[in-house]
Design a protein around this motif. Structure first.
Motif, PDB file in Angstrom:
ATOM      1  N   ALA A   1       0.844  -1.197   0.000  1.00 21.61           N
ATOM      2  CA  ALA A   1       0.000   0.000   0.000  1.00 21.61           C
ATOM      3  C   ALA A   1       0.875   1.241   0.000  1.00 21.61           C
TER       4      ALA A   1
ATOM      5  N   THR B   1      -2.457  -2.109  -3.764  1.00 21.50           N
ATOM      6  CA  THR B   1      -3.604  -1.205  -3.770  1.00 21.50           C
ATOM      7  C   THR B   1      -3.419  -0.134  -4.838  1.00 21.50           C
TER       8      THR B   1
ATOM      9  N   GLN C   1      -6.500   5.532   2.190  1.00 20.92           N
ATOM     10  CA  GLN C   1      -5.388   4.598   2.318  1.00 20.92           C
ATOM     11  C   GLN C   1      -5.583   3.667   3.513  1.00 20.92           C
TER      12      GLN C   1
ATOM     13  N   GLN D   1      -7.827   0.972   2.371  1.00 15.67           N
ATOM     14  CA  GLN D   1      -7.129   0.027   1.504  1.00 15.67           C
ATOM     15  C   GLN D   1      -6.289  -0.952   2.320  1.00 15.67           C
ATOM     16  N   ILE D   2      -5.622  -0.437   3.350  1.00 11.76           N
ATOM     17  CA  ILE D   2      -4.791  -1.299   4.195  1.00 11.76           C
ATOM     18  C   ILE D   2      -5.658  -2.257   5.005  1.00 11.76           C
TER      19      ILE D   2
END
Length: 348
Positions: free
Chosen positions: A59, A90, A99, A102-103
Motif C-alpha cells: 500500500a 492497492t 489509504q 485500503q490497508i
C-alpha cells in the motif's frame, strides 16, 4: 521521508570486535577439534531459490510524482522475480482515510506481510498497529509511523544525509574560491523531510568558512513550481556560485528557468536521482553537475525483506537470524564520473 534515531555503529563495531577477538583466541589456544558446523553457518538466509509461498500486501500513496511512481514499479518488478510471491497491491491514495481503508482490506484478506508507504506516517500509525496486532508484520517504507510498535522493520532514505552530501560536494568544488555564494531551492516547507535536507546542507557548509548561503526558496516538488521559484531566485541573485535543488522533478523546471535567463555562471546539484537529471549530468552540457540519490529501489528491498519475513529467514550476507529493525539507505552523489553505474536506477 522520516526521521529516525541513529543506530549505534560504535556498539556494533565493539560487539563485532569482541566476537572476532574471542574466536581468534579460541583458534590459537584450544586443542579441541575445530567444529565444522557453527550457529552462524546454520542461519537460514533468504536467497533467489523459491521457498515457502508468501502473499505480500503493498500500500503506497498515489503515484503523482516521478519518485512515487518509481516506488510502485520497483515493488512490482521485484515481486515478479520470485515465483512463490503473490503481490496484492492497492491503487494508492494521498487521502489518509482512503489509504487506511485500503490497508484494512489487505488485513482482512490476511496477507502474510504488509509493505506500507504511508501518505502520512503519523496519521496512519493506528492502522499499522492494527496490522501488527492481527499478527501481520509490517515493513514501514520511507515515511515513518509515529510508533515503533506499528512496524516490524523500517527501511527508507536519509534526508539529512542527502543535504549533507550535497553540501559536501558543493563545498569541495568551491573550497578554494574566496567569498563563495550558494543558494538553495528547497522542497515543501511543511514537510519534515525538507527541514532535514536543509539542516544537513547547512551543517555541511559549516566546514567551509569561505562559503555563505545567500538565499533559499521553497518549491513544491513540481516542474511548474521549480520553474517559477527558480526564476524568482535568479532575478534576486545576480551572482552566485552553486545551487542545490532538493528534487529532480522540480529541477526540470529550474533548468528551464536557468536556460531562459541565459545563466551558466554556477554549478547545480539535484536531488533524488531522476533519469533526466542523470542524462543531463552525463551529457555535461548544462549547469547540472551532480544529483544526490534518494533511491526508489528501497521499494524492491522492502519486498525482499517482506519475503524473508514471510519465510522466517534472515538477510543474505548477515549472520543475524532475523531481519534488522531499521535500514537507512545511503545518499550517494552521482557525477559524470560514476553516472553510468547509477543510470539503471534513474526514474522517469
Amino acid at each position: 521521508m522520516p526521521e529516525i534515531p541513529a543506530t549505534s555503529r560504535r556498539g556494533l563495531l565493539f560487539g563485532t570486535a569482541a566476537v572476532s577477538a574471542g574466536a581468534l583466541l579460541t583458534a590459537c589456544t584450544s586443542n579441541e577439534p575445530k567444529k565444522s558446523d557453527t550457529a552462524t553457518n546454520n542461519v537460514p538466509a533468504a536467497d533467489d531459490k523459491p521457498g515457502k509461498a508468501v502473499t505480500i500486501g503493498f500500500a503506497g500513496p498515489q503515484a503523482d510524482h516521478g519518485w512515487l511512481n518509481a516506488i510502485n514499479e520497483n515493488a512490482k518488478e521485484r515481486a515478479k522475480k520470485y515465483s512463490e510471491v503473490t503481490l496484492e497491491i492497492t491503487e494508492g491514495s494521498n487521502d489518509t482515510a482512503a489509504q487506511i481503508g485500503q490497508i484494512q482490506t489487505l488485513i482482512n484478506k490476511k496477507v502474510d506481510v504488509l509493505v506500507i508507504l504511508p501518505a502520512d506516517g503519523k496519521a496512519l500509525t493506528q492502522v499499522g498497529l492494527q496490522a501488527m496486532k492481527a499478527g501481520i508484520p509490517v515493513i514501514n517504507l520511507d515515511r515513518i509511523f509515529a510508533s515503533p510498535q506499528a512496524y516490524r522493520c523500517w527501511i527508507g532514505g536519509d534526508n539529512y544525509g542527502m543535504g549533507l552530501n550535497a553540501g559536501r560536494f558543493i563545498g569541495e568544488q568551491l573550497k578554494d574560491k574566496p567569498n563563495a555564494k550558494v543558494i538553495e531551492l528547497a522542497g515543501m516547507d511543511n514537510l519534515e523531510l525538507t527541514k532535514q535536507r536543509t539542516q544537513g546542507f547547512d551543517d555541511a557548509l559549516k566546514n567551509y568558512p569561505n562559503i555563505k548561503k545567500v538565499a533559499r526558496q521553497a518549491a513544491e516538488f513540481t516542474v511548474e513550481s521549480g520553474q517559477a521559484k527558480m526564476a524568482q531566485l535568479l532575478q534576486a541573485q545576480k551572482q552566485f556560485d552553486a545551487l542545490w535543488n532538493h528534487d529532480d522533478d522540480q529541477g526540470v523546471g529550474a533548468l528551464r528557468a536557468i536556460q531562459q535567463a541565459g545563466r551558466d555562471d554556477f554549478l547545480m546539484v539535484g536531488g533524488a536521482g531522476a533519469k533526466s537529471a542523470m542524462d543531463a549530468i552525463k551529457a555535461d552540457n548544462s549547469v547540472l553537475k551532480a544529483t544526490v540519490l534518494y533511491p526508489p529501489t528501497m521499494a524492491a528491498s522492502a519486498i525482499d525483506l517482506a519475503r524473508a519475513l514471510g519465510q522466517a529467514k534472515g538477510v543474505s550476507g548477515m549472520a543475524e537470524l532475523e531481519i534488522p529493525a531499521s535500514i537507512t539507505l545511503y545518499s550517494a552523489v552521482v557525477t559524470k564520473d560514476n553516472v553510468d553505474q547509477y543510470l539503471p536506477t534513474g526514474f522517469n
